[in-house]
Design a protein around this motif. Structure first.
Motif, mmCIF file in Angstrom:
data_model
loop_
_atom_site.group_PDB
_atom_site.id
_atom_site.type_symbol
_atom_site.label_atom_id
_atom_site.label_comp_id
_atom_site.label_asym_id
_atom_site.label_seq_id
_atom_site.Cartn_x
_atom_site.Cartn_y
_atom_site.Cartn_z
ATOM 1 N N VAL A 137 -5.907 -0.545 5.468
ATOM 2 C CA VAL A 137 -4.877 -0.273 6.471
ATOM 3 C C VAL A 137 -5.061 1.182 6.882
ATOM 4 C CG1 VAL A 137 -2.410 -0.084 6.940
ATOM 5 C CG2 VAL A 137 -3.271 -1.966 5.529
ATOM 6 N N GLY A 138 -5.420 1.397 8.139
ATOM 7 C CA GLY A 138 -5.717 2.758 8.591
ATOM 8 C C GLY A 138 -6.907 3.289 7.810
ATOM 9 N N SER A 139 -6.709 4.414 7.160
ATOM 10 C CA SER A 139 -7.789 4.988 6.350
ATOM 11 C C SER A 139 -7.585 4.728 4.852
ATOM 12 C CB SER A 139 -7.874 6.495 6.609
ATOM 13 O OG SER A 139 -6.658 7.110 6.240
ATOM 14 N N THR A 140 -6.613 3.876 4.521
ATOM 15 C CA THR A 140 -6.306 3.589 3.118
ATOM 16 C C THR A 140 -6.933 2.268 2.705
ATOM 17 O OG1 THR A 140 -4.210 4.758 3.351
ATOM 18 C CG2 THR A 140 -4.460 3.334 1.434
ATOM 19 N N ILE A 175 0.861 -1.180 0.000
ATOM 20 C CA ILE A 175 0.000 0.000 0.000
ATOM 21 C C ILE A 175 0.895 1.228 0.000
ATOM 22 C CG2 ILE A 175 -1.710 1.334 1.298
ATOM 23 C CD1 ILE A 175 -2.980 -1.241 2.150
ATOM 24 N N ASN A 176 0.679 2.090 -0.991
ATOM 25 C CA ASN A 176 1.487 3.309 -1.157
ATOM 26 C C ASN A 176 2.982 2.995 -1.189
ATOM 27 O OD1 ASN A 176 -0.845 4.906 -1.202
ATOM 28 N ND2 ASN A 176 -0.826 5.135 1.021
#
Length: 119
Positions: free
Chosen positions: A105-108, A59-60
């Motif tokens: 994951v978190g806000s992603t 992610i990212n």
């Protein structure tokens, strides 16, 4: 010469044994999620029969590996991280050998389209 009572009792016992056999064998059938699912970018989730999982999702640009337990509630997958005890819920769908779900994951959020690569 056997009477009709003996024949009926024998058929009943046979049907009862067959019903129990089918019921017991269906209890041990693994979930359709069982196995390893991956995509061409390296994201993967492995679901084990004992309702544990291992995942590697980028992610990212950051590889995030996670393991823990999972539960299936109809069309909702509930992942519980073994390290942090955090819980993630996501809708899932399998069409053929393709698993669709959203990894959070978190806000992603990341939409995953994973292909079955191993049992």
């Amino acid at each position: 010469m056997k009477t009709n009572k003996h024949i009926s009792a024998g058929i009943f016992v046979l049907l009862l044994a067959l019903t129990v056999s089918v019921s017991v064998s269906s209890c041990y059938e693994p979930s359709p999620l069982y196995g390893t699912w991956a995509d061409y970018t390296g994201d993967s989730i492995t679901f084990m029969v004992d309702k544990t999982y291992n995942s590697l999702v980028t992610i990212n640009g950051v590889n995030q590996s996670q393991s823990g337990s999972y539960d299936v509630l109809m069309n909702i997958l509930v992942f519980t991280d073994a390290e942090t005890s955090s819980v993630m819920e996501t809708e899932w769908d399998i069409r053929g050998n393709i698993l669709y779900l959203t990894w959070t994951v978190g806000s992603t959020n990341k939409q995953l389209t994973l292909y079955k690569i191993a049992n």
